[in-house]
Design a protein around this motif. Sequence first.
Motif, PDB file in Angstrom:
ATOM      1  N   ILE A   1      38.064  51.043  29.458  1.00  0.00           N
ATOM      2  CA  ILE A   1      36.739  51.163  28.487  1.00  0.00           C
ATOM      3  C   ILE A   1      36.618  52.941  28.451  1.00  0.00           C
ATOM      4  O   ILE A   1      36.227  53.381  27.308  1.00  0.00           O
ATOM      5  N   PHE A   2      36.930  53.579  29.593  1.00  0.00           N
ATOM      6  CA  PHE A   2      36.808  55.039  29.455  1.00  0.00           C
ATOM      7  C   PHE A   2      37.722  55.433  28.621  1.00  0.00           C
ATOM      8  O   PHE A   2      37.535  56.336  27.770  1.00  0.00           O
ATOM      9  N   LEU A   3      38.945  55.042  28.603  1.00  0.00           N
ATOM     10  CA  LEU A   3      39.998  55.652  27.505  1.00  0.00           C
ATOM     11  C   LEU A   3      39.561  55.352  26.130  1.00  0.00           C
ATOM     12  O   LEU A   3      40.084  56.061  25.154  1.00  0.00           O
ATOM     13  N   GLY A   4      39.134  54.031  25.974  1.00  0.00           N
ATOM     14  CA  GLY A   4      38.626  53.656  24.694  1.00  0.00           C
ATOM     15  C   GLY A   4      37.614  54.616  24.118  1.00  0.00           C
ATOM     16  O   GLY A   4      37.657  54.977  23.040  1.00  0.00           O
TER      17      GLY A   4
ATOM     18  N   ARG B   1      44.071  30.330  53.549  1.00  0.00           N
ATOM     19  CA  ARG B   1      43.031  30.441  52.408  1.00  0.00           C
ATOM     20  C   ARG B   1      42.206  31.354  52.557  1.00  0.00           C
ATOM     21  O   ARG B   1      41.631  31.998  51.629  1.00  0.00           O
ATOM     22  N   VAL B   2      41.393  31.636  53.669  1.00  0.00           N
ATOM     23  CA  VAL B   2      40.715  32.834  53.993  1.00  0.00           C
ATOM     24  C   VAL B   2      41.264  34.119  53.742  1.00  0.00           C
ATOM     25  O   VAL B   2      40.651  34.909  53.088  1.00  0.00           O
ATOM     26  N   ILE B   3      42.467  34.261  54.195  1.00  0.00           N
ATOM     27  CA  ILE B   3      43.113  35.574  53.993  1.00  0.00           C
ATOM     28  C   ILE B   3      43.560  35.811  52.372  1.00  0.00           C
ATOM     29  O   ILE B   3      43.149  36.915  51.817  1.00  0.00           O
ATOM     30  N   LYS B   4      43.943  34.678  51.606  1.00  0.00           N
ATOM     31  CA  LYS B   4      44.002  34.884  50.217  1.00  0.00           C
ATOM     32  C   LYS B   4      42.699  35.100  49.633  1.00  0.00           C
ATOM     33  O   LYS B   4      42.461  36.086  48.818  1.00  0.00           O
ATOM     34  N   ARG B   5      41.571  34.692  50.137  1.00  0.00           N
ATOM     35  CA  ARG B   5      40.390  34.790  49.553  1.00  0.00           C
ATOM     36  C   ARG B   5      39.789  36.052  49.914  1.00  0.00           C
ATOM     37  O   ARG B   5      39.391  37.133  48.650  1.00  0.00           O
ATOM     38  N   ILE B   6      39.972  36.892  50.970  1.00  0.00           N
ATOM     39  CA  ILE B   6      39.936  38.281  51.377  1.00  0.00           C
ATOM     40  C   ILE B   6      40.610  39.113  50.432  1.00  0.00           C
ATOM     41  O   ILE B   6      40.014  40.078  50.048  1.00  0.00           O
ATOM     42  N   VAL B   7      41.790  38.900  50.292  1.00  0.00           N
ATOM     43  CA  VAL B   7      42.909  39.754  49.523  1.00  0.00           C
ATOM     44  C   VAL B   7      42.343  39.707  48.156  1.00  0.00           C
ATOM     45  O   VAL B   7      42.124  40.756  47.311  1.00  0.00           O
ATOM     46  N   GLU B   8      41.793  38.522  47.655  1.00  0.00           N
ATOM     47  CA  GLU B   8      41.358  38.466  46.267  1.00  0.00           C
ATOM     48  C   GLU B   8      40.147  39.326  46.091  1.00  0.00           C
ATOM     49  O   GLU B   8      39.917  40.004  45.036  1.00  0.00           O
ATOM     50  N   ILE B   9      39.290  39.029  47.109  1.00  0.00           N
ATOM     51  CA  ILE B   9      37.931  39.823  47.076  1.00  0.00           C
ATOM     52  C   ILE B   9      37.843  41.388  47.148  1.00  0.00           C
ATOM     53  O   ILE B   9      37.320  42.181  46.254  1.00  0.00           O
ATOM     54  N   PHE B  10      38.752  41.770  48.114  1.00  0.00           N
ATOM     55  CA  PHE B  10      38.552  43.165  48.410  1.00  0.00           C
ATOM     56  C   PHE B  10      39.955  44.024  47.858  1.00  0.00           C
ATOM     57  O   PHE B  10      39.980  45.329  47.843  1.00  0.00           O
ATOM     58  N   VAL B  11      40.974  43.417  47.296  1.00  0.00           N
ATOM     59  CA  VAL B  11      42.207  44.123  46.641  1.00  0.00           C
ATOM     60  C   VAL B  11      42.225  43.793  45.013  1.00  0.00           C
ATOM     61  O   VAL B  11      42.104  44.661  44.216  1.00  0.00           O
ATOM     62  N   ILE B  12      42.226  42.313  44.795  1.00  0.00           N
ATOM     63  CA  ILE B  12      42.570  42.156  43.548  1.00  0.00           C
ATOM     64  C   ILE B  12      41.296  42.325  42.435  1.00  0.00           C
ATOM     65  O   ILE B  12      41.515  43.003  41.505  1.00  0.00           O
ATOM     66  N   THR B  13      40.323  42.008  42.825  1.00  0.00           N
ATOM     67  CA  THR B  13      39.004  41.991  42.138  1.00  0.00           C
ATOM     68  C   THR B  13      38.863  43.537  42.023  1.00  0.00           C
ATOM     69  O   THR B  13      38.397  43.942  40.919  1.00  0.00           O
ATOM     70  N   PRO B  14      38.764  44.473  42.937  1.00  0.00           N
ATOM     71  CA  PRO B  14      38.717  45.890  42.617  1.00  0.00           C
ATOM     72  C   PRO B  14      39.647  46.671  41.682  1.00  0.00           C
ATOM     73  O   PRO B  14      39.134  47.187  40.962  1.00  0.00           O
ATOM     74  N   VAL B  15      40.706  46.039  41.909  1.00  0.00           N
ATOM     75  CA  VAL B  15      41.855  46.508  40.999  1.00  0.00           C
ATOM     76  C   VAL B  15      41.516  46.163  39.427  1.00  0.00           C
ATOM     77  O   VAL B  15      41.750  46.944  38.606  1.00  0.00           O
ATOM     78  N   ILE B  16      41.164  44.892  39.223  1.00  0.00           N
ATOM     79  CA  ILE B  16      40.655  44.342  37.985  1.00  0.00           C
ATOM     80  C   ILE B  16      39.796  45.211  37.382  1.00  0.00           C
ATOM     81  O   ILE B  16      39.782  45.755  36.372  1.00  0.00           O
ATOM     82  N   TRP B  17      38.777  45.359  38.119  1.00  0.00           N
ATOM     83  CA  TRP B  17      37.573  46.131  37.627  1.00  0.00           C
ATOM     84  C   TRP B  17      37.753  47.696  37.314  1.00  0.00           C
ATOM     85  O   TRP B  17      37.407  48.216  36.648  1.00  0.00           O
ATOM     86  N   LEU B  18      38.661  48.164  38.173  1.00  0.00           N
ATOM     87  CA  LEU B  18      39.120  49.542  38.086  1.00  0.00           C
ATOM     88  C   LEU B  18      40.020  49.480  36.592  1.00  0.00           C
ATOM     89  O   LEU B  18      39.673  50.670  35.969  1.00  0.00           O
TER      90      LEU B  18
END
Length: 189
Positions: A130-133, A107-124
Amino acid sequence: MTLQVQFVTMGMMFLGGLSLGGLFDLYRVLAGQLKAPRYAYYLLDVFFWIVGTLLVFKLLYESNLGQVRMFIFIGLLAGVLLYFLIFSATVIQIILWLIRFTKAAIRVIKRIVEIFVITPVIWLYRAVVIFLGFLLAIAIFLYKVMLQLLYPVWRLLIWLIRPLGRWLHIPVWVKKSGQTIATWLRRLF
């Protein structure tokens, strides 16, 4: 077979019995934790007995080159009985703790991956969209400005070419296409 080899074999079979008991508790707890279909438990049973048999025969071969005697079964039985009388409850608690610890670590590893990998990819991804729009909006704006700037030039060009069309006998479809373009430009602005 010497007496020393027999004692070593008896000790190895005793340890093999302890190992079989531990292996059985591990199997029993893990099978209880699994949410598998019923046929999977039959396959797990077969796997447990294959591993247990290979373990005992490996120990037997290492201790006396695989000779089977009655004291071998006595040693195995004594090891299994001692394991279940003394060590079983403790080993089960340790296995359950390890399972809980592993689940928490996952669970901790999933959360870390979500916070440090998935969330930044989504924000990027969102930032790029937005930039292309924004770039597309600027391009559309510049396109409309360009059309507005070119509209008088187009009208002048049509006004200059119209007399030539009468003298050169320009086909009707060319005249209509020119009128269609002019109509389209008027609608656009």
